[in-house]
Scaffold this motif. Structure first.
Motif, PDB file in Angstrom:
ATOM      1  N   TYR A  86       0.819  -1.215   0.000  1.00  0.00           N
ATOM      2  CA  TYR A  86       0.000   0.000   0.000  1.00  0.00           C
ATOM      3  C   TYR A  86       0.854   1.267   0.000  1.00  0.00           C
ATOM      4  O   TYR A  86       0.473   2.273  -0.588  1.00  0.00           O
ATOM      5  CB  TYR A  86      -0.919   0.009   1.219  1.00  0.00           C
ATOM      6  N   ARG A  87       2.016   1.231   0.670  1.00  0.00           N
ATOM      7  CA  ARG A  87       2.788   2.445   0.892  1.00  0.00           C
ATOM      8  C   ARG A  87       3.975   2.604  -0.056  1.00  0.00           C
ATOM      9  O   ARG A  87       4.612   3.660  -0.094  1.00  0.00           O
ATOM     10  CB  ARG A  87       3.282   2.495   2.341  1.00  0.00           C
ATOM     11  N   LEU A  88       4.317   1.552  -0.803  1.00  0.00           N
ATOM     12  CA  LEU A  88       5.461   1.605  -1.700  1.00  0.00           C
ATOM     13  C   LEU A  88       5.041   1.312  -3.133  1.00  0.00           C
ATOM     14  O   LEU A  88       4.100   0.542  -3.360  1.00  0.00           O
ATOM     15  CB  LEU A  88       6.518   0.577  -1.283  1.00  0.00           C
ATOM     16  N   PRO A  89       5.736   1.891  -4.104  1.00  0.00           N
ATOM     17  CA  PRO A  89       5.531   1.450  -5.479  1.00  0.00           C
ATOM     18  C   PRO A  89       5.878  -0.031  -5.611  1.00  0.00           C
ATOM     19  O   PRO A  89       6.758  -0.539  -4.891  1.00  0.00           O
ATOM     20  CB  PRO A  89       6.513   2.325  -6.274  1.00  0.00           C
ATOM     21  N   GLY A  90       5.203  -0.710  -6.518  1.00  0.00           N
ATOM     22  CA  GLY A  90       5.424  -2.148  -6.660  1.00  0.00           C
ATOM     23  C   GLY A  90       6.869  -2.508  -6.933  1.00  0.00           C
ATOM     24  O   GLY A  90       7.381  -3.518  -6.455  1.00  0.00           O
ATOM     25  N   GLY A  91       7.576  -1.670  -7.694  1.00  0.00           N
ATOM     26  CA  GLY A  91       8.965  -1.957  -8.007  1.00  0.00           C
ATOM     27  C   GLY A  91       9.859  -1.919  -6.784  1.00  0.00           C
ATOM     28  O   GLY A  91      10.764  -2.748  -6.630  1.00  0.00           O
ATOM     29  N   VAL A  92       9.626  -0.970  -5.898  1.00  0.00           N
ATOM     30  CA  VAL A  92      10.425  -0.872  -4.674  1.00  0.00           C
ATOM     31  C   VAL A  92      10.171  -2.094  -3.786  1.00  0.00           C
ATOM     32  O   VAL A  92      11.101  -2.708  -3.256  1.00  0.00           O
ATOM     33  CB  VAL A  92      10.100   0.423  -3.913  1.00  0.00           C
ATOM     34  N   ASP A 143       8.930   5.436   1.081  1.00  0.00           N
ATOM     35  CA  ASP A 143       8.199   5.688   2.316  1.00  0.00           C
ATOM     36  C   ASP A 143       8.869   4.898   3.426  1.00  0.00           C
ATOM     37  O   ASP A 143       9.032   3.670   3.315  1.00  0.00           O
ATOM     38  CB  ASP A 143       6.738   5.268   2.153  1.00  0.00           C
ATOM     39  N   GLY A 144       9.271   5.593   4.500  1.00  0.00           N
ATOM     40  CA  GLY A 144      10.006   4.931   5.564  1.00  0.00           C
ATOM     41  C   GLY A 144       9.249   3.792   6.210  1.00  0.00           C
ATOM     42  O   GLY A 144       9.800   2.714   6.448  1.00  0.00           O
ATOM     43  N   VAL A 145       7.968   4.010   6.488  1.00  0.00           N
ATOM     44  CA  VAL A 145       7.154   2.962   7.108  1.00  0.00           C
ATOM     45  C   VAL A 145       7.008   1.774   6.161  1.00  0.00           C
ATOM     46  O   VAL A 145       7.112   0.610   6.568  1.00  0.00           O
ATOM     47  CB  VAL A 145       5.775   3.524   7.501  1.00  0.00           C
ATOM     48  N   GLY A 146       6.779   2.058   4.893  1.00  0.00           N
ATOM     49  CA  GLY A 146       6.627   0.984   3.918  1.00  0.00           C
ATOM     50  C   GLY A 146       7.901   0.172   3.772  1.00  0.00           C
ATOM     51  O   GLY A 146       7.862  -1.071   3.705  1.00  0.00           O
ATOM     52  N   ILE A 147       9.045   0.858   3.726  1.00  0.00           N
ATOM     53  CA  ILE A 147      10.314   0.142   3.607  1.00  0.00           C
ATOM     54  C   ILE A 147      10.564  -0.712   4.846  1.00  0.00           C
ATOM     55  O   ILE A 147      10.964  -1.886   4.744  1.00  0.00           O
ATOM     56  CB  ILE A 147      11.466   1.148   3.401  1.00  0.00           C
ATOM     57  N   ALA A 148      10.315  -0.151   6.028  1.00  0.00           N
ATOM     58  CA  ALA A 148      10.516  -0.909   7.263  1.00  0.00           C
ATOM     59  C   ALA A 148       9.616  -2.133   7.312  1.00  0.00           C
ATOM     60  O   ALA A 148      10.046  -3.227   7.708  1.00  0.00           O
ATOM     61  CB  ALA A 148      10.258  -0.009   8.473  1.00  0.00           C
ATOM     62  N   ALA A 149       8.353  -1.969   6.896  1.00  0.00           N
ATOM     63  CA  ALA A 149       7.414  -3.093   6.899  1.00  0.00           C
ATOM     64  C   ALA A 149       7.866  -4.180   5.938  1.00  0.00           C
ATOM     65  O   ALA A 149       7.842  -5.378   6.270  1.00  0.00           O
ATOM     66  CB  ALA A 149       6.017  -2.604   6.525  1.00  0.00           C
ATOM     67  N   MET A 150       8.316  -3.786   4.745  1.00  0.00           N
ATOM     68  CA  MET A 150       8.707  -4.773   3.750  1.00  0.00           C
ATOM     69  C   MET A 150       9.982  -5.497   4.126  1.00  0.00           C
ATOM     70  O   MET A 150      10.087  -6.724   3.985  1.00  0.00           O
ATOM     71  CB  MET A 150       8.869  -4.085   2.390  1.00  0.00           C
ATOM     72  N   VAL A 151      10.967  -4.754   4.631  1.00  0.00           N
ATOM     73  CA  VAL A 151      12.217  -5.387   5.054  1.00  0.00           C
ATOM     74  C   VAL A 151      11.965  -6.353   6.210  1.00  0.00           C
ATOM     75  O   VAL A 151      12.500  -7.467   6.240  1.00  0.00           O
ATOM     76  CB  VAL A 151      13.257  -4.318   5.456  1.00  0.00           C
ATOM     77  N   THR A 152      11.122  -5.939   7.160  1.00  0.00           N
ATOM     78  CA  THR A 152      10.795  -6.821   8.282  1.00  0.00           C
ATOM     79  C   THR A 152      10.078  -8.078   7.799  1.00  0.00           C
ATOM     80  O   THR A 152      10.381  -9.191   8.247  1.00  0.00           O
ATOM     81  CB  THR A 152       9.911  -6.082   9.300  1.00  0.00           C
ATOM     82  N   ALA A 153       9.131  -7.907   6.882  1.00  0.00           N
ATOM     83  CA  ALA A 153       8.392  -9.056   6.350  1.00  0.00           C
ATOM     84  C   ALA A 153       9.325 -10.053   5.676  1.00  0.00           C
ATOM     85  O   ALA A 153       9.245 -11.271   5.916  1.00  0.00           O
ATOM     86  CB  ALA A 153       7.327  -8.578   5.366  1.00  0.00           C
ATOM     87  N   ILE A 154      10.231  -9.562   4.844  1.00  0.00           N
ATOM     88  CA  ILE A 154      11.146 -10.451   4.137  1.00  0.00           C
ATOM     89  C   ILE A 154      12.095 -11.134   5.112  1.00  0.00           C
ATOM     90  O   ILE A 154      12.419 -12.323   4.979  1.00  0.00           O
ATOM     91  CB  ILE A 154      11.933  -9.668   3.067  1.00  0.00           C
ATOM     92  N   GLY A 155      12.544 -10.395   6.132  1.00  0.00           N
ATOM     93  CA  GLY A 155      13.399 -11.003   7.136  1.00  0.00           C
ATOM     94  C   GLY A 155      12.691 -12.099   7.914  1.00  0.00           C
ATOM     95  O   GLY A 155      13.267 -13.160   8.193  1.00  0.00           O
TER      96      GLY A 155
END
Length: 313
Positions: A86-92, A143-155
Motif C-alpha cells: 500500500y505504501r510503496l511502489p510495486g517496483g520498490v 516511504d520509511g514505514v513501507g520500507i521498514a514493513a517490507m524489510v521486516t516481512a522479508i526477514g
C-alpha cells in the motif's frame, strides 16, 4: 541438476509464480484499504481446507513450533507485505523482496550450519540487481514505514524458511498438515486483529469472492504446500532463489493484462533475475563441524618382551 531435483524445483516455483499475481488480483478484484482483512481471508479458509484434508493436529512440541512458523510465514508476514504494497511502489517492494536469498544464506550459517558458497552470494546480488532493473522505476517515491514493513516481512519469512528446513515435519504428518497448522496459527492472530483494527468486513461482491477464492485456493493452500515441500527436498537456499519468479510473473502480468511494454533495461533485468535463479539452485555446503579432542586411551599393561620384538619387526 538431475531430473528429479529439477521437477521438484519446477513445482515449488509455482508458489512464487502464483504470488506474483497477488498484486494484480488485489488491485483488480479485492476491497481497497483493508490489508488485515485481506490477510485473514487469505489464510483462514486455506488453513481450514487443508486441515479437513489432512485431519491431523500437532502433538507435543509441534504446537509451539507450528505457532512460531505460523507467525513468521503467515501471521506477521501477510499484513506487513500488504502494508508495504500500500505504501510503496510495486517496483520498490519487489526489489526489497529480492534480498530474501541473501538473508536466507545469512540465517543458514547459524541455524543450519550451512555455508553459502561465493557463487550463491554472487547470484543473490545479481538477482537483486536484475529485479531492480526489471521493476524499479526512476523517481520512485520511498516511504520509511513501507520500507521498514517490507524489510521486516522479508526477514521474518527468510527466518521462517530456514526454520522450516531445520525442523522438518513430525513423523506421520504430511506437508498438507504442516501447512494447515501454520495457516491456522497465523489466522488465530490475524482474525481478531483485523476485527479490532478494521472493524466488520464490508459486503463482498462476486468479484471480491472470486479474488479471495483464487488467493486462498491457488496462491495460498496449493502454493504454500509446494513451497514447504521444496524447502524440505531442495534446501532453504535454493528454494529462496525461486522467489525471484515473483516479480518476473508480476511484470509479465502487467504486459498481458495492462498492456505494458518492456524497455531494453527491463529485458536485461529479466535475464539477470532468471540467470541468478538458475545458478542459485546449486545445493549449499555444510560447514565443517568443530573438531573434537581425541579421547585419551585407557592405560594398558606393558607388553611382554616377545611382543615388543614382534612389534619391532
Amino acid at each position: 541438476m538431475d531430473r528429479k531435483r529439477a521437477a521438484i524445483a519446477a513445482t515449488a516455483a509455482l508458489a512464487p509464480a502464483a504470488w506474483g499475481t497477488t498484486y494484480l488480483v488485489t488491485t483488480q478484484l479485492l476491497p481497497e484499504g483493508r490489508p488485515l482483512l485481506l490477510a485473514a481471508l487469505r489464510a483462514l479458509p486455506a488453513g481450514l481446507l487443508l486441515l479437513l484434508i489432512g485431519r491431523k493436529l500437532p502433538k507435543g512440541r509441534w504446537w509451539g513450533r507450528a505457532a512460531v512458523l505460523g507467525m513468521l510465514n503467515i501471521g506477521l508476514f501477510f499484513p506487513l507485505t500488504f502494508v508495504g504494497a500500500y505504501r510503496l511502489p510495486g517496483g520498490v517492494a519487489a526489489t526489497i523482496g529480492a534480498i530474501q536469498p541473501l538473508l536466507v544464506a545469512g540465517f543458514s550459517i547459524g541455524v543450519l550450519r550451512v555455508r553459502p558458497g561465493r557463487r550463491a552470494v554472487l547470484a543473490g546480488l545479481v538477482g537483486v540487481a536484475g529485479v531492480a532493473l526489471l521493476v524499479l522505476k526512476s523517481g520512485a517515491k520511498l516511504d520509511g514505514v513501507g520500507i521498514a514493513a517490507m524489510v521486516t516481512a522479508i526477514g521474518l519469512m527468510a527466518m521462517g524458511t530456514v526454520l522450516t528446513r531445520r525442523w522438518g515435519r513430525p513423523e506421520g504428518a504430511t506437508m498438507v498438515d504442516l501447512t494447515a497448522w501454520q495457516l491456522l496459527a497465523g489466522s488465530v492472530f490475524l482474525v481478531p486483529l483485523a476485527a479490532l483494527v478494521e472493524g466488520a468486513p464490508p459486503a463482498l461482491s462476486a468479484a471480491n469472492l472470486a479474488g479471495f477464492a483464487y488467493l486462498g485456493l491457488l496462491s495460498t493452500a496449493v502454493g504454500y504446500v509446494l513451497w514447504f515441500r521444496g524447502i524440505e527436498r531442495l534446501g532453504a537456499g535454493p528454494v529462496s532463489f525461486l522467489g525471484l519468479i515473483n516479480p518476473v510473473v508480476a511484470t509479465i502480468g502487467g504486459l498481458v493484462v495492462l498492456g505494458q511494454t518492456l524497455t531494453p533495461w527491463q529485458v536485461l533485468g529479466l535475464l539477470l533475475a532468471l540467470g541468478a535463479l538458475l545458478v542459485g539452485q546449486a545445493p549449499a555446503r555444510r560447514t565443517a563441524p568443530a573438531p573434537e579432542s581425541a579421547p585419551v586411551p585407557a592405560p594398558t599393561p606393558a607388553p611382554a618382551p616377545a611382543t615388543r620384538a614382534a612389534v619391532a619387526r
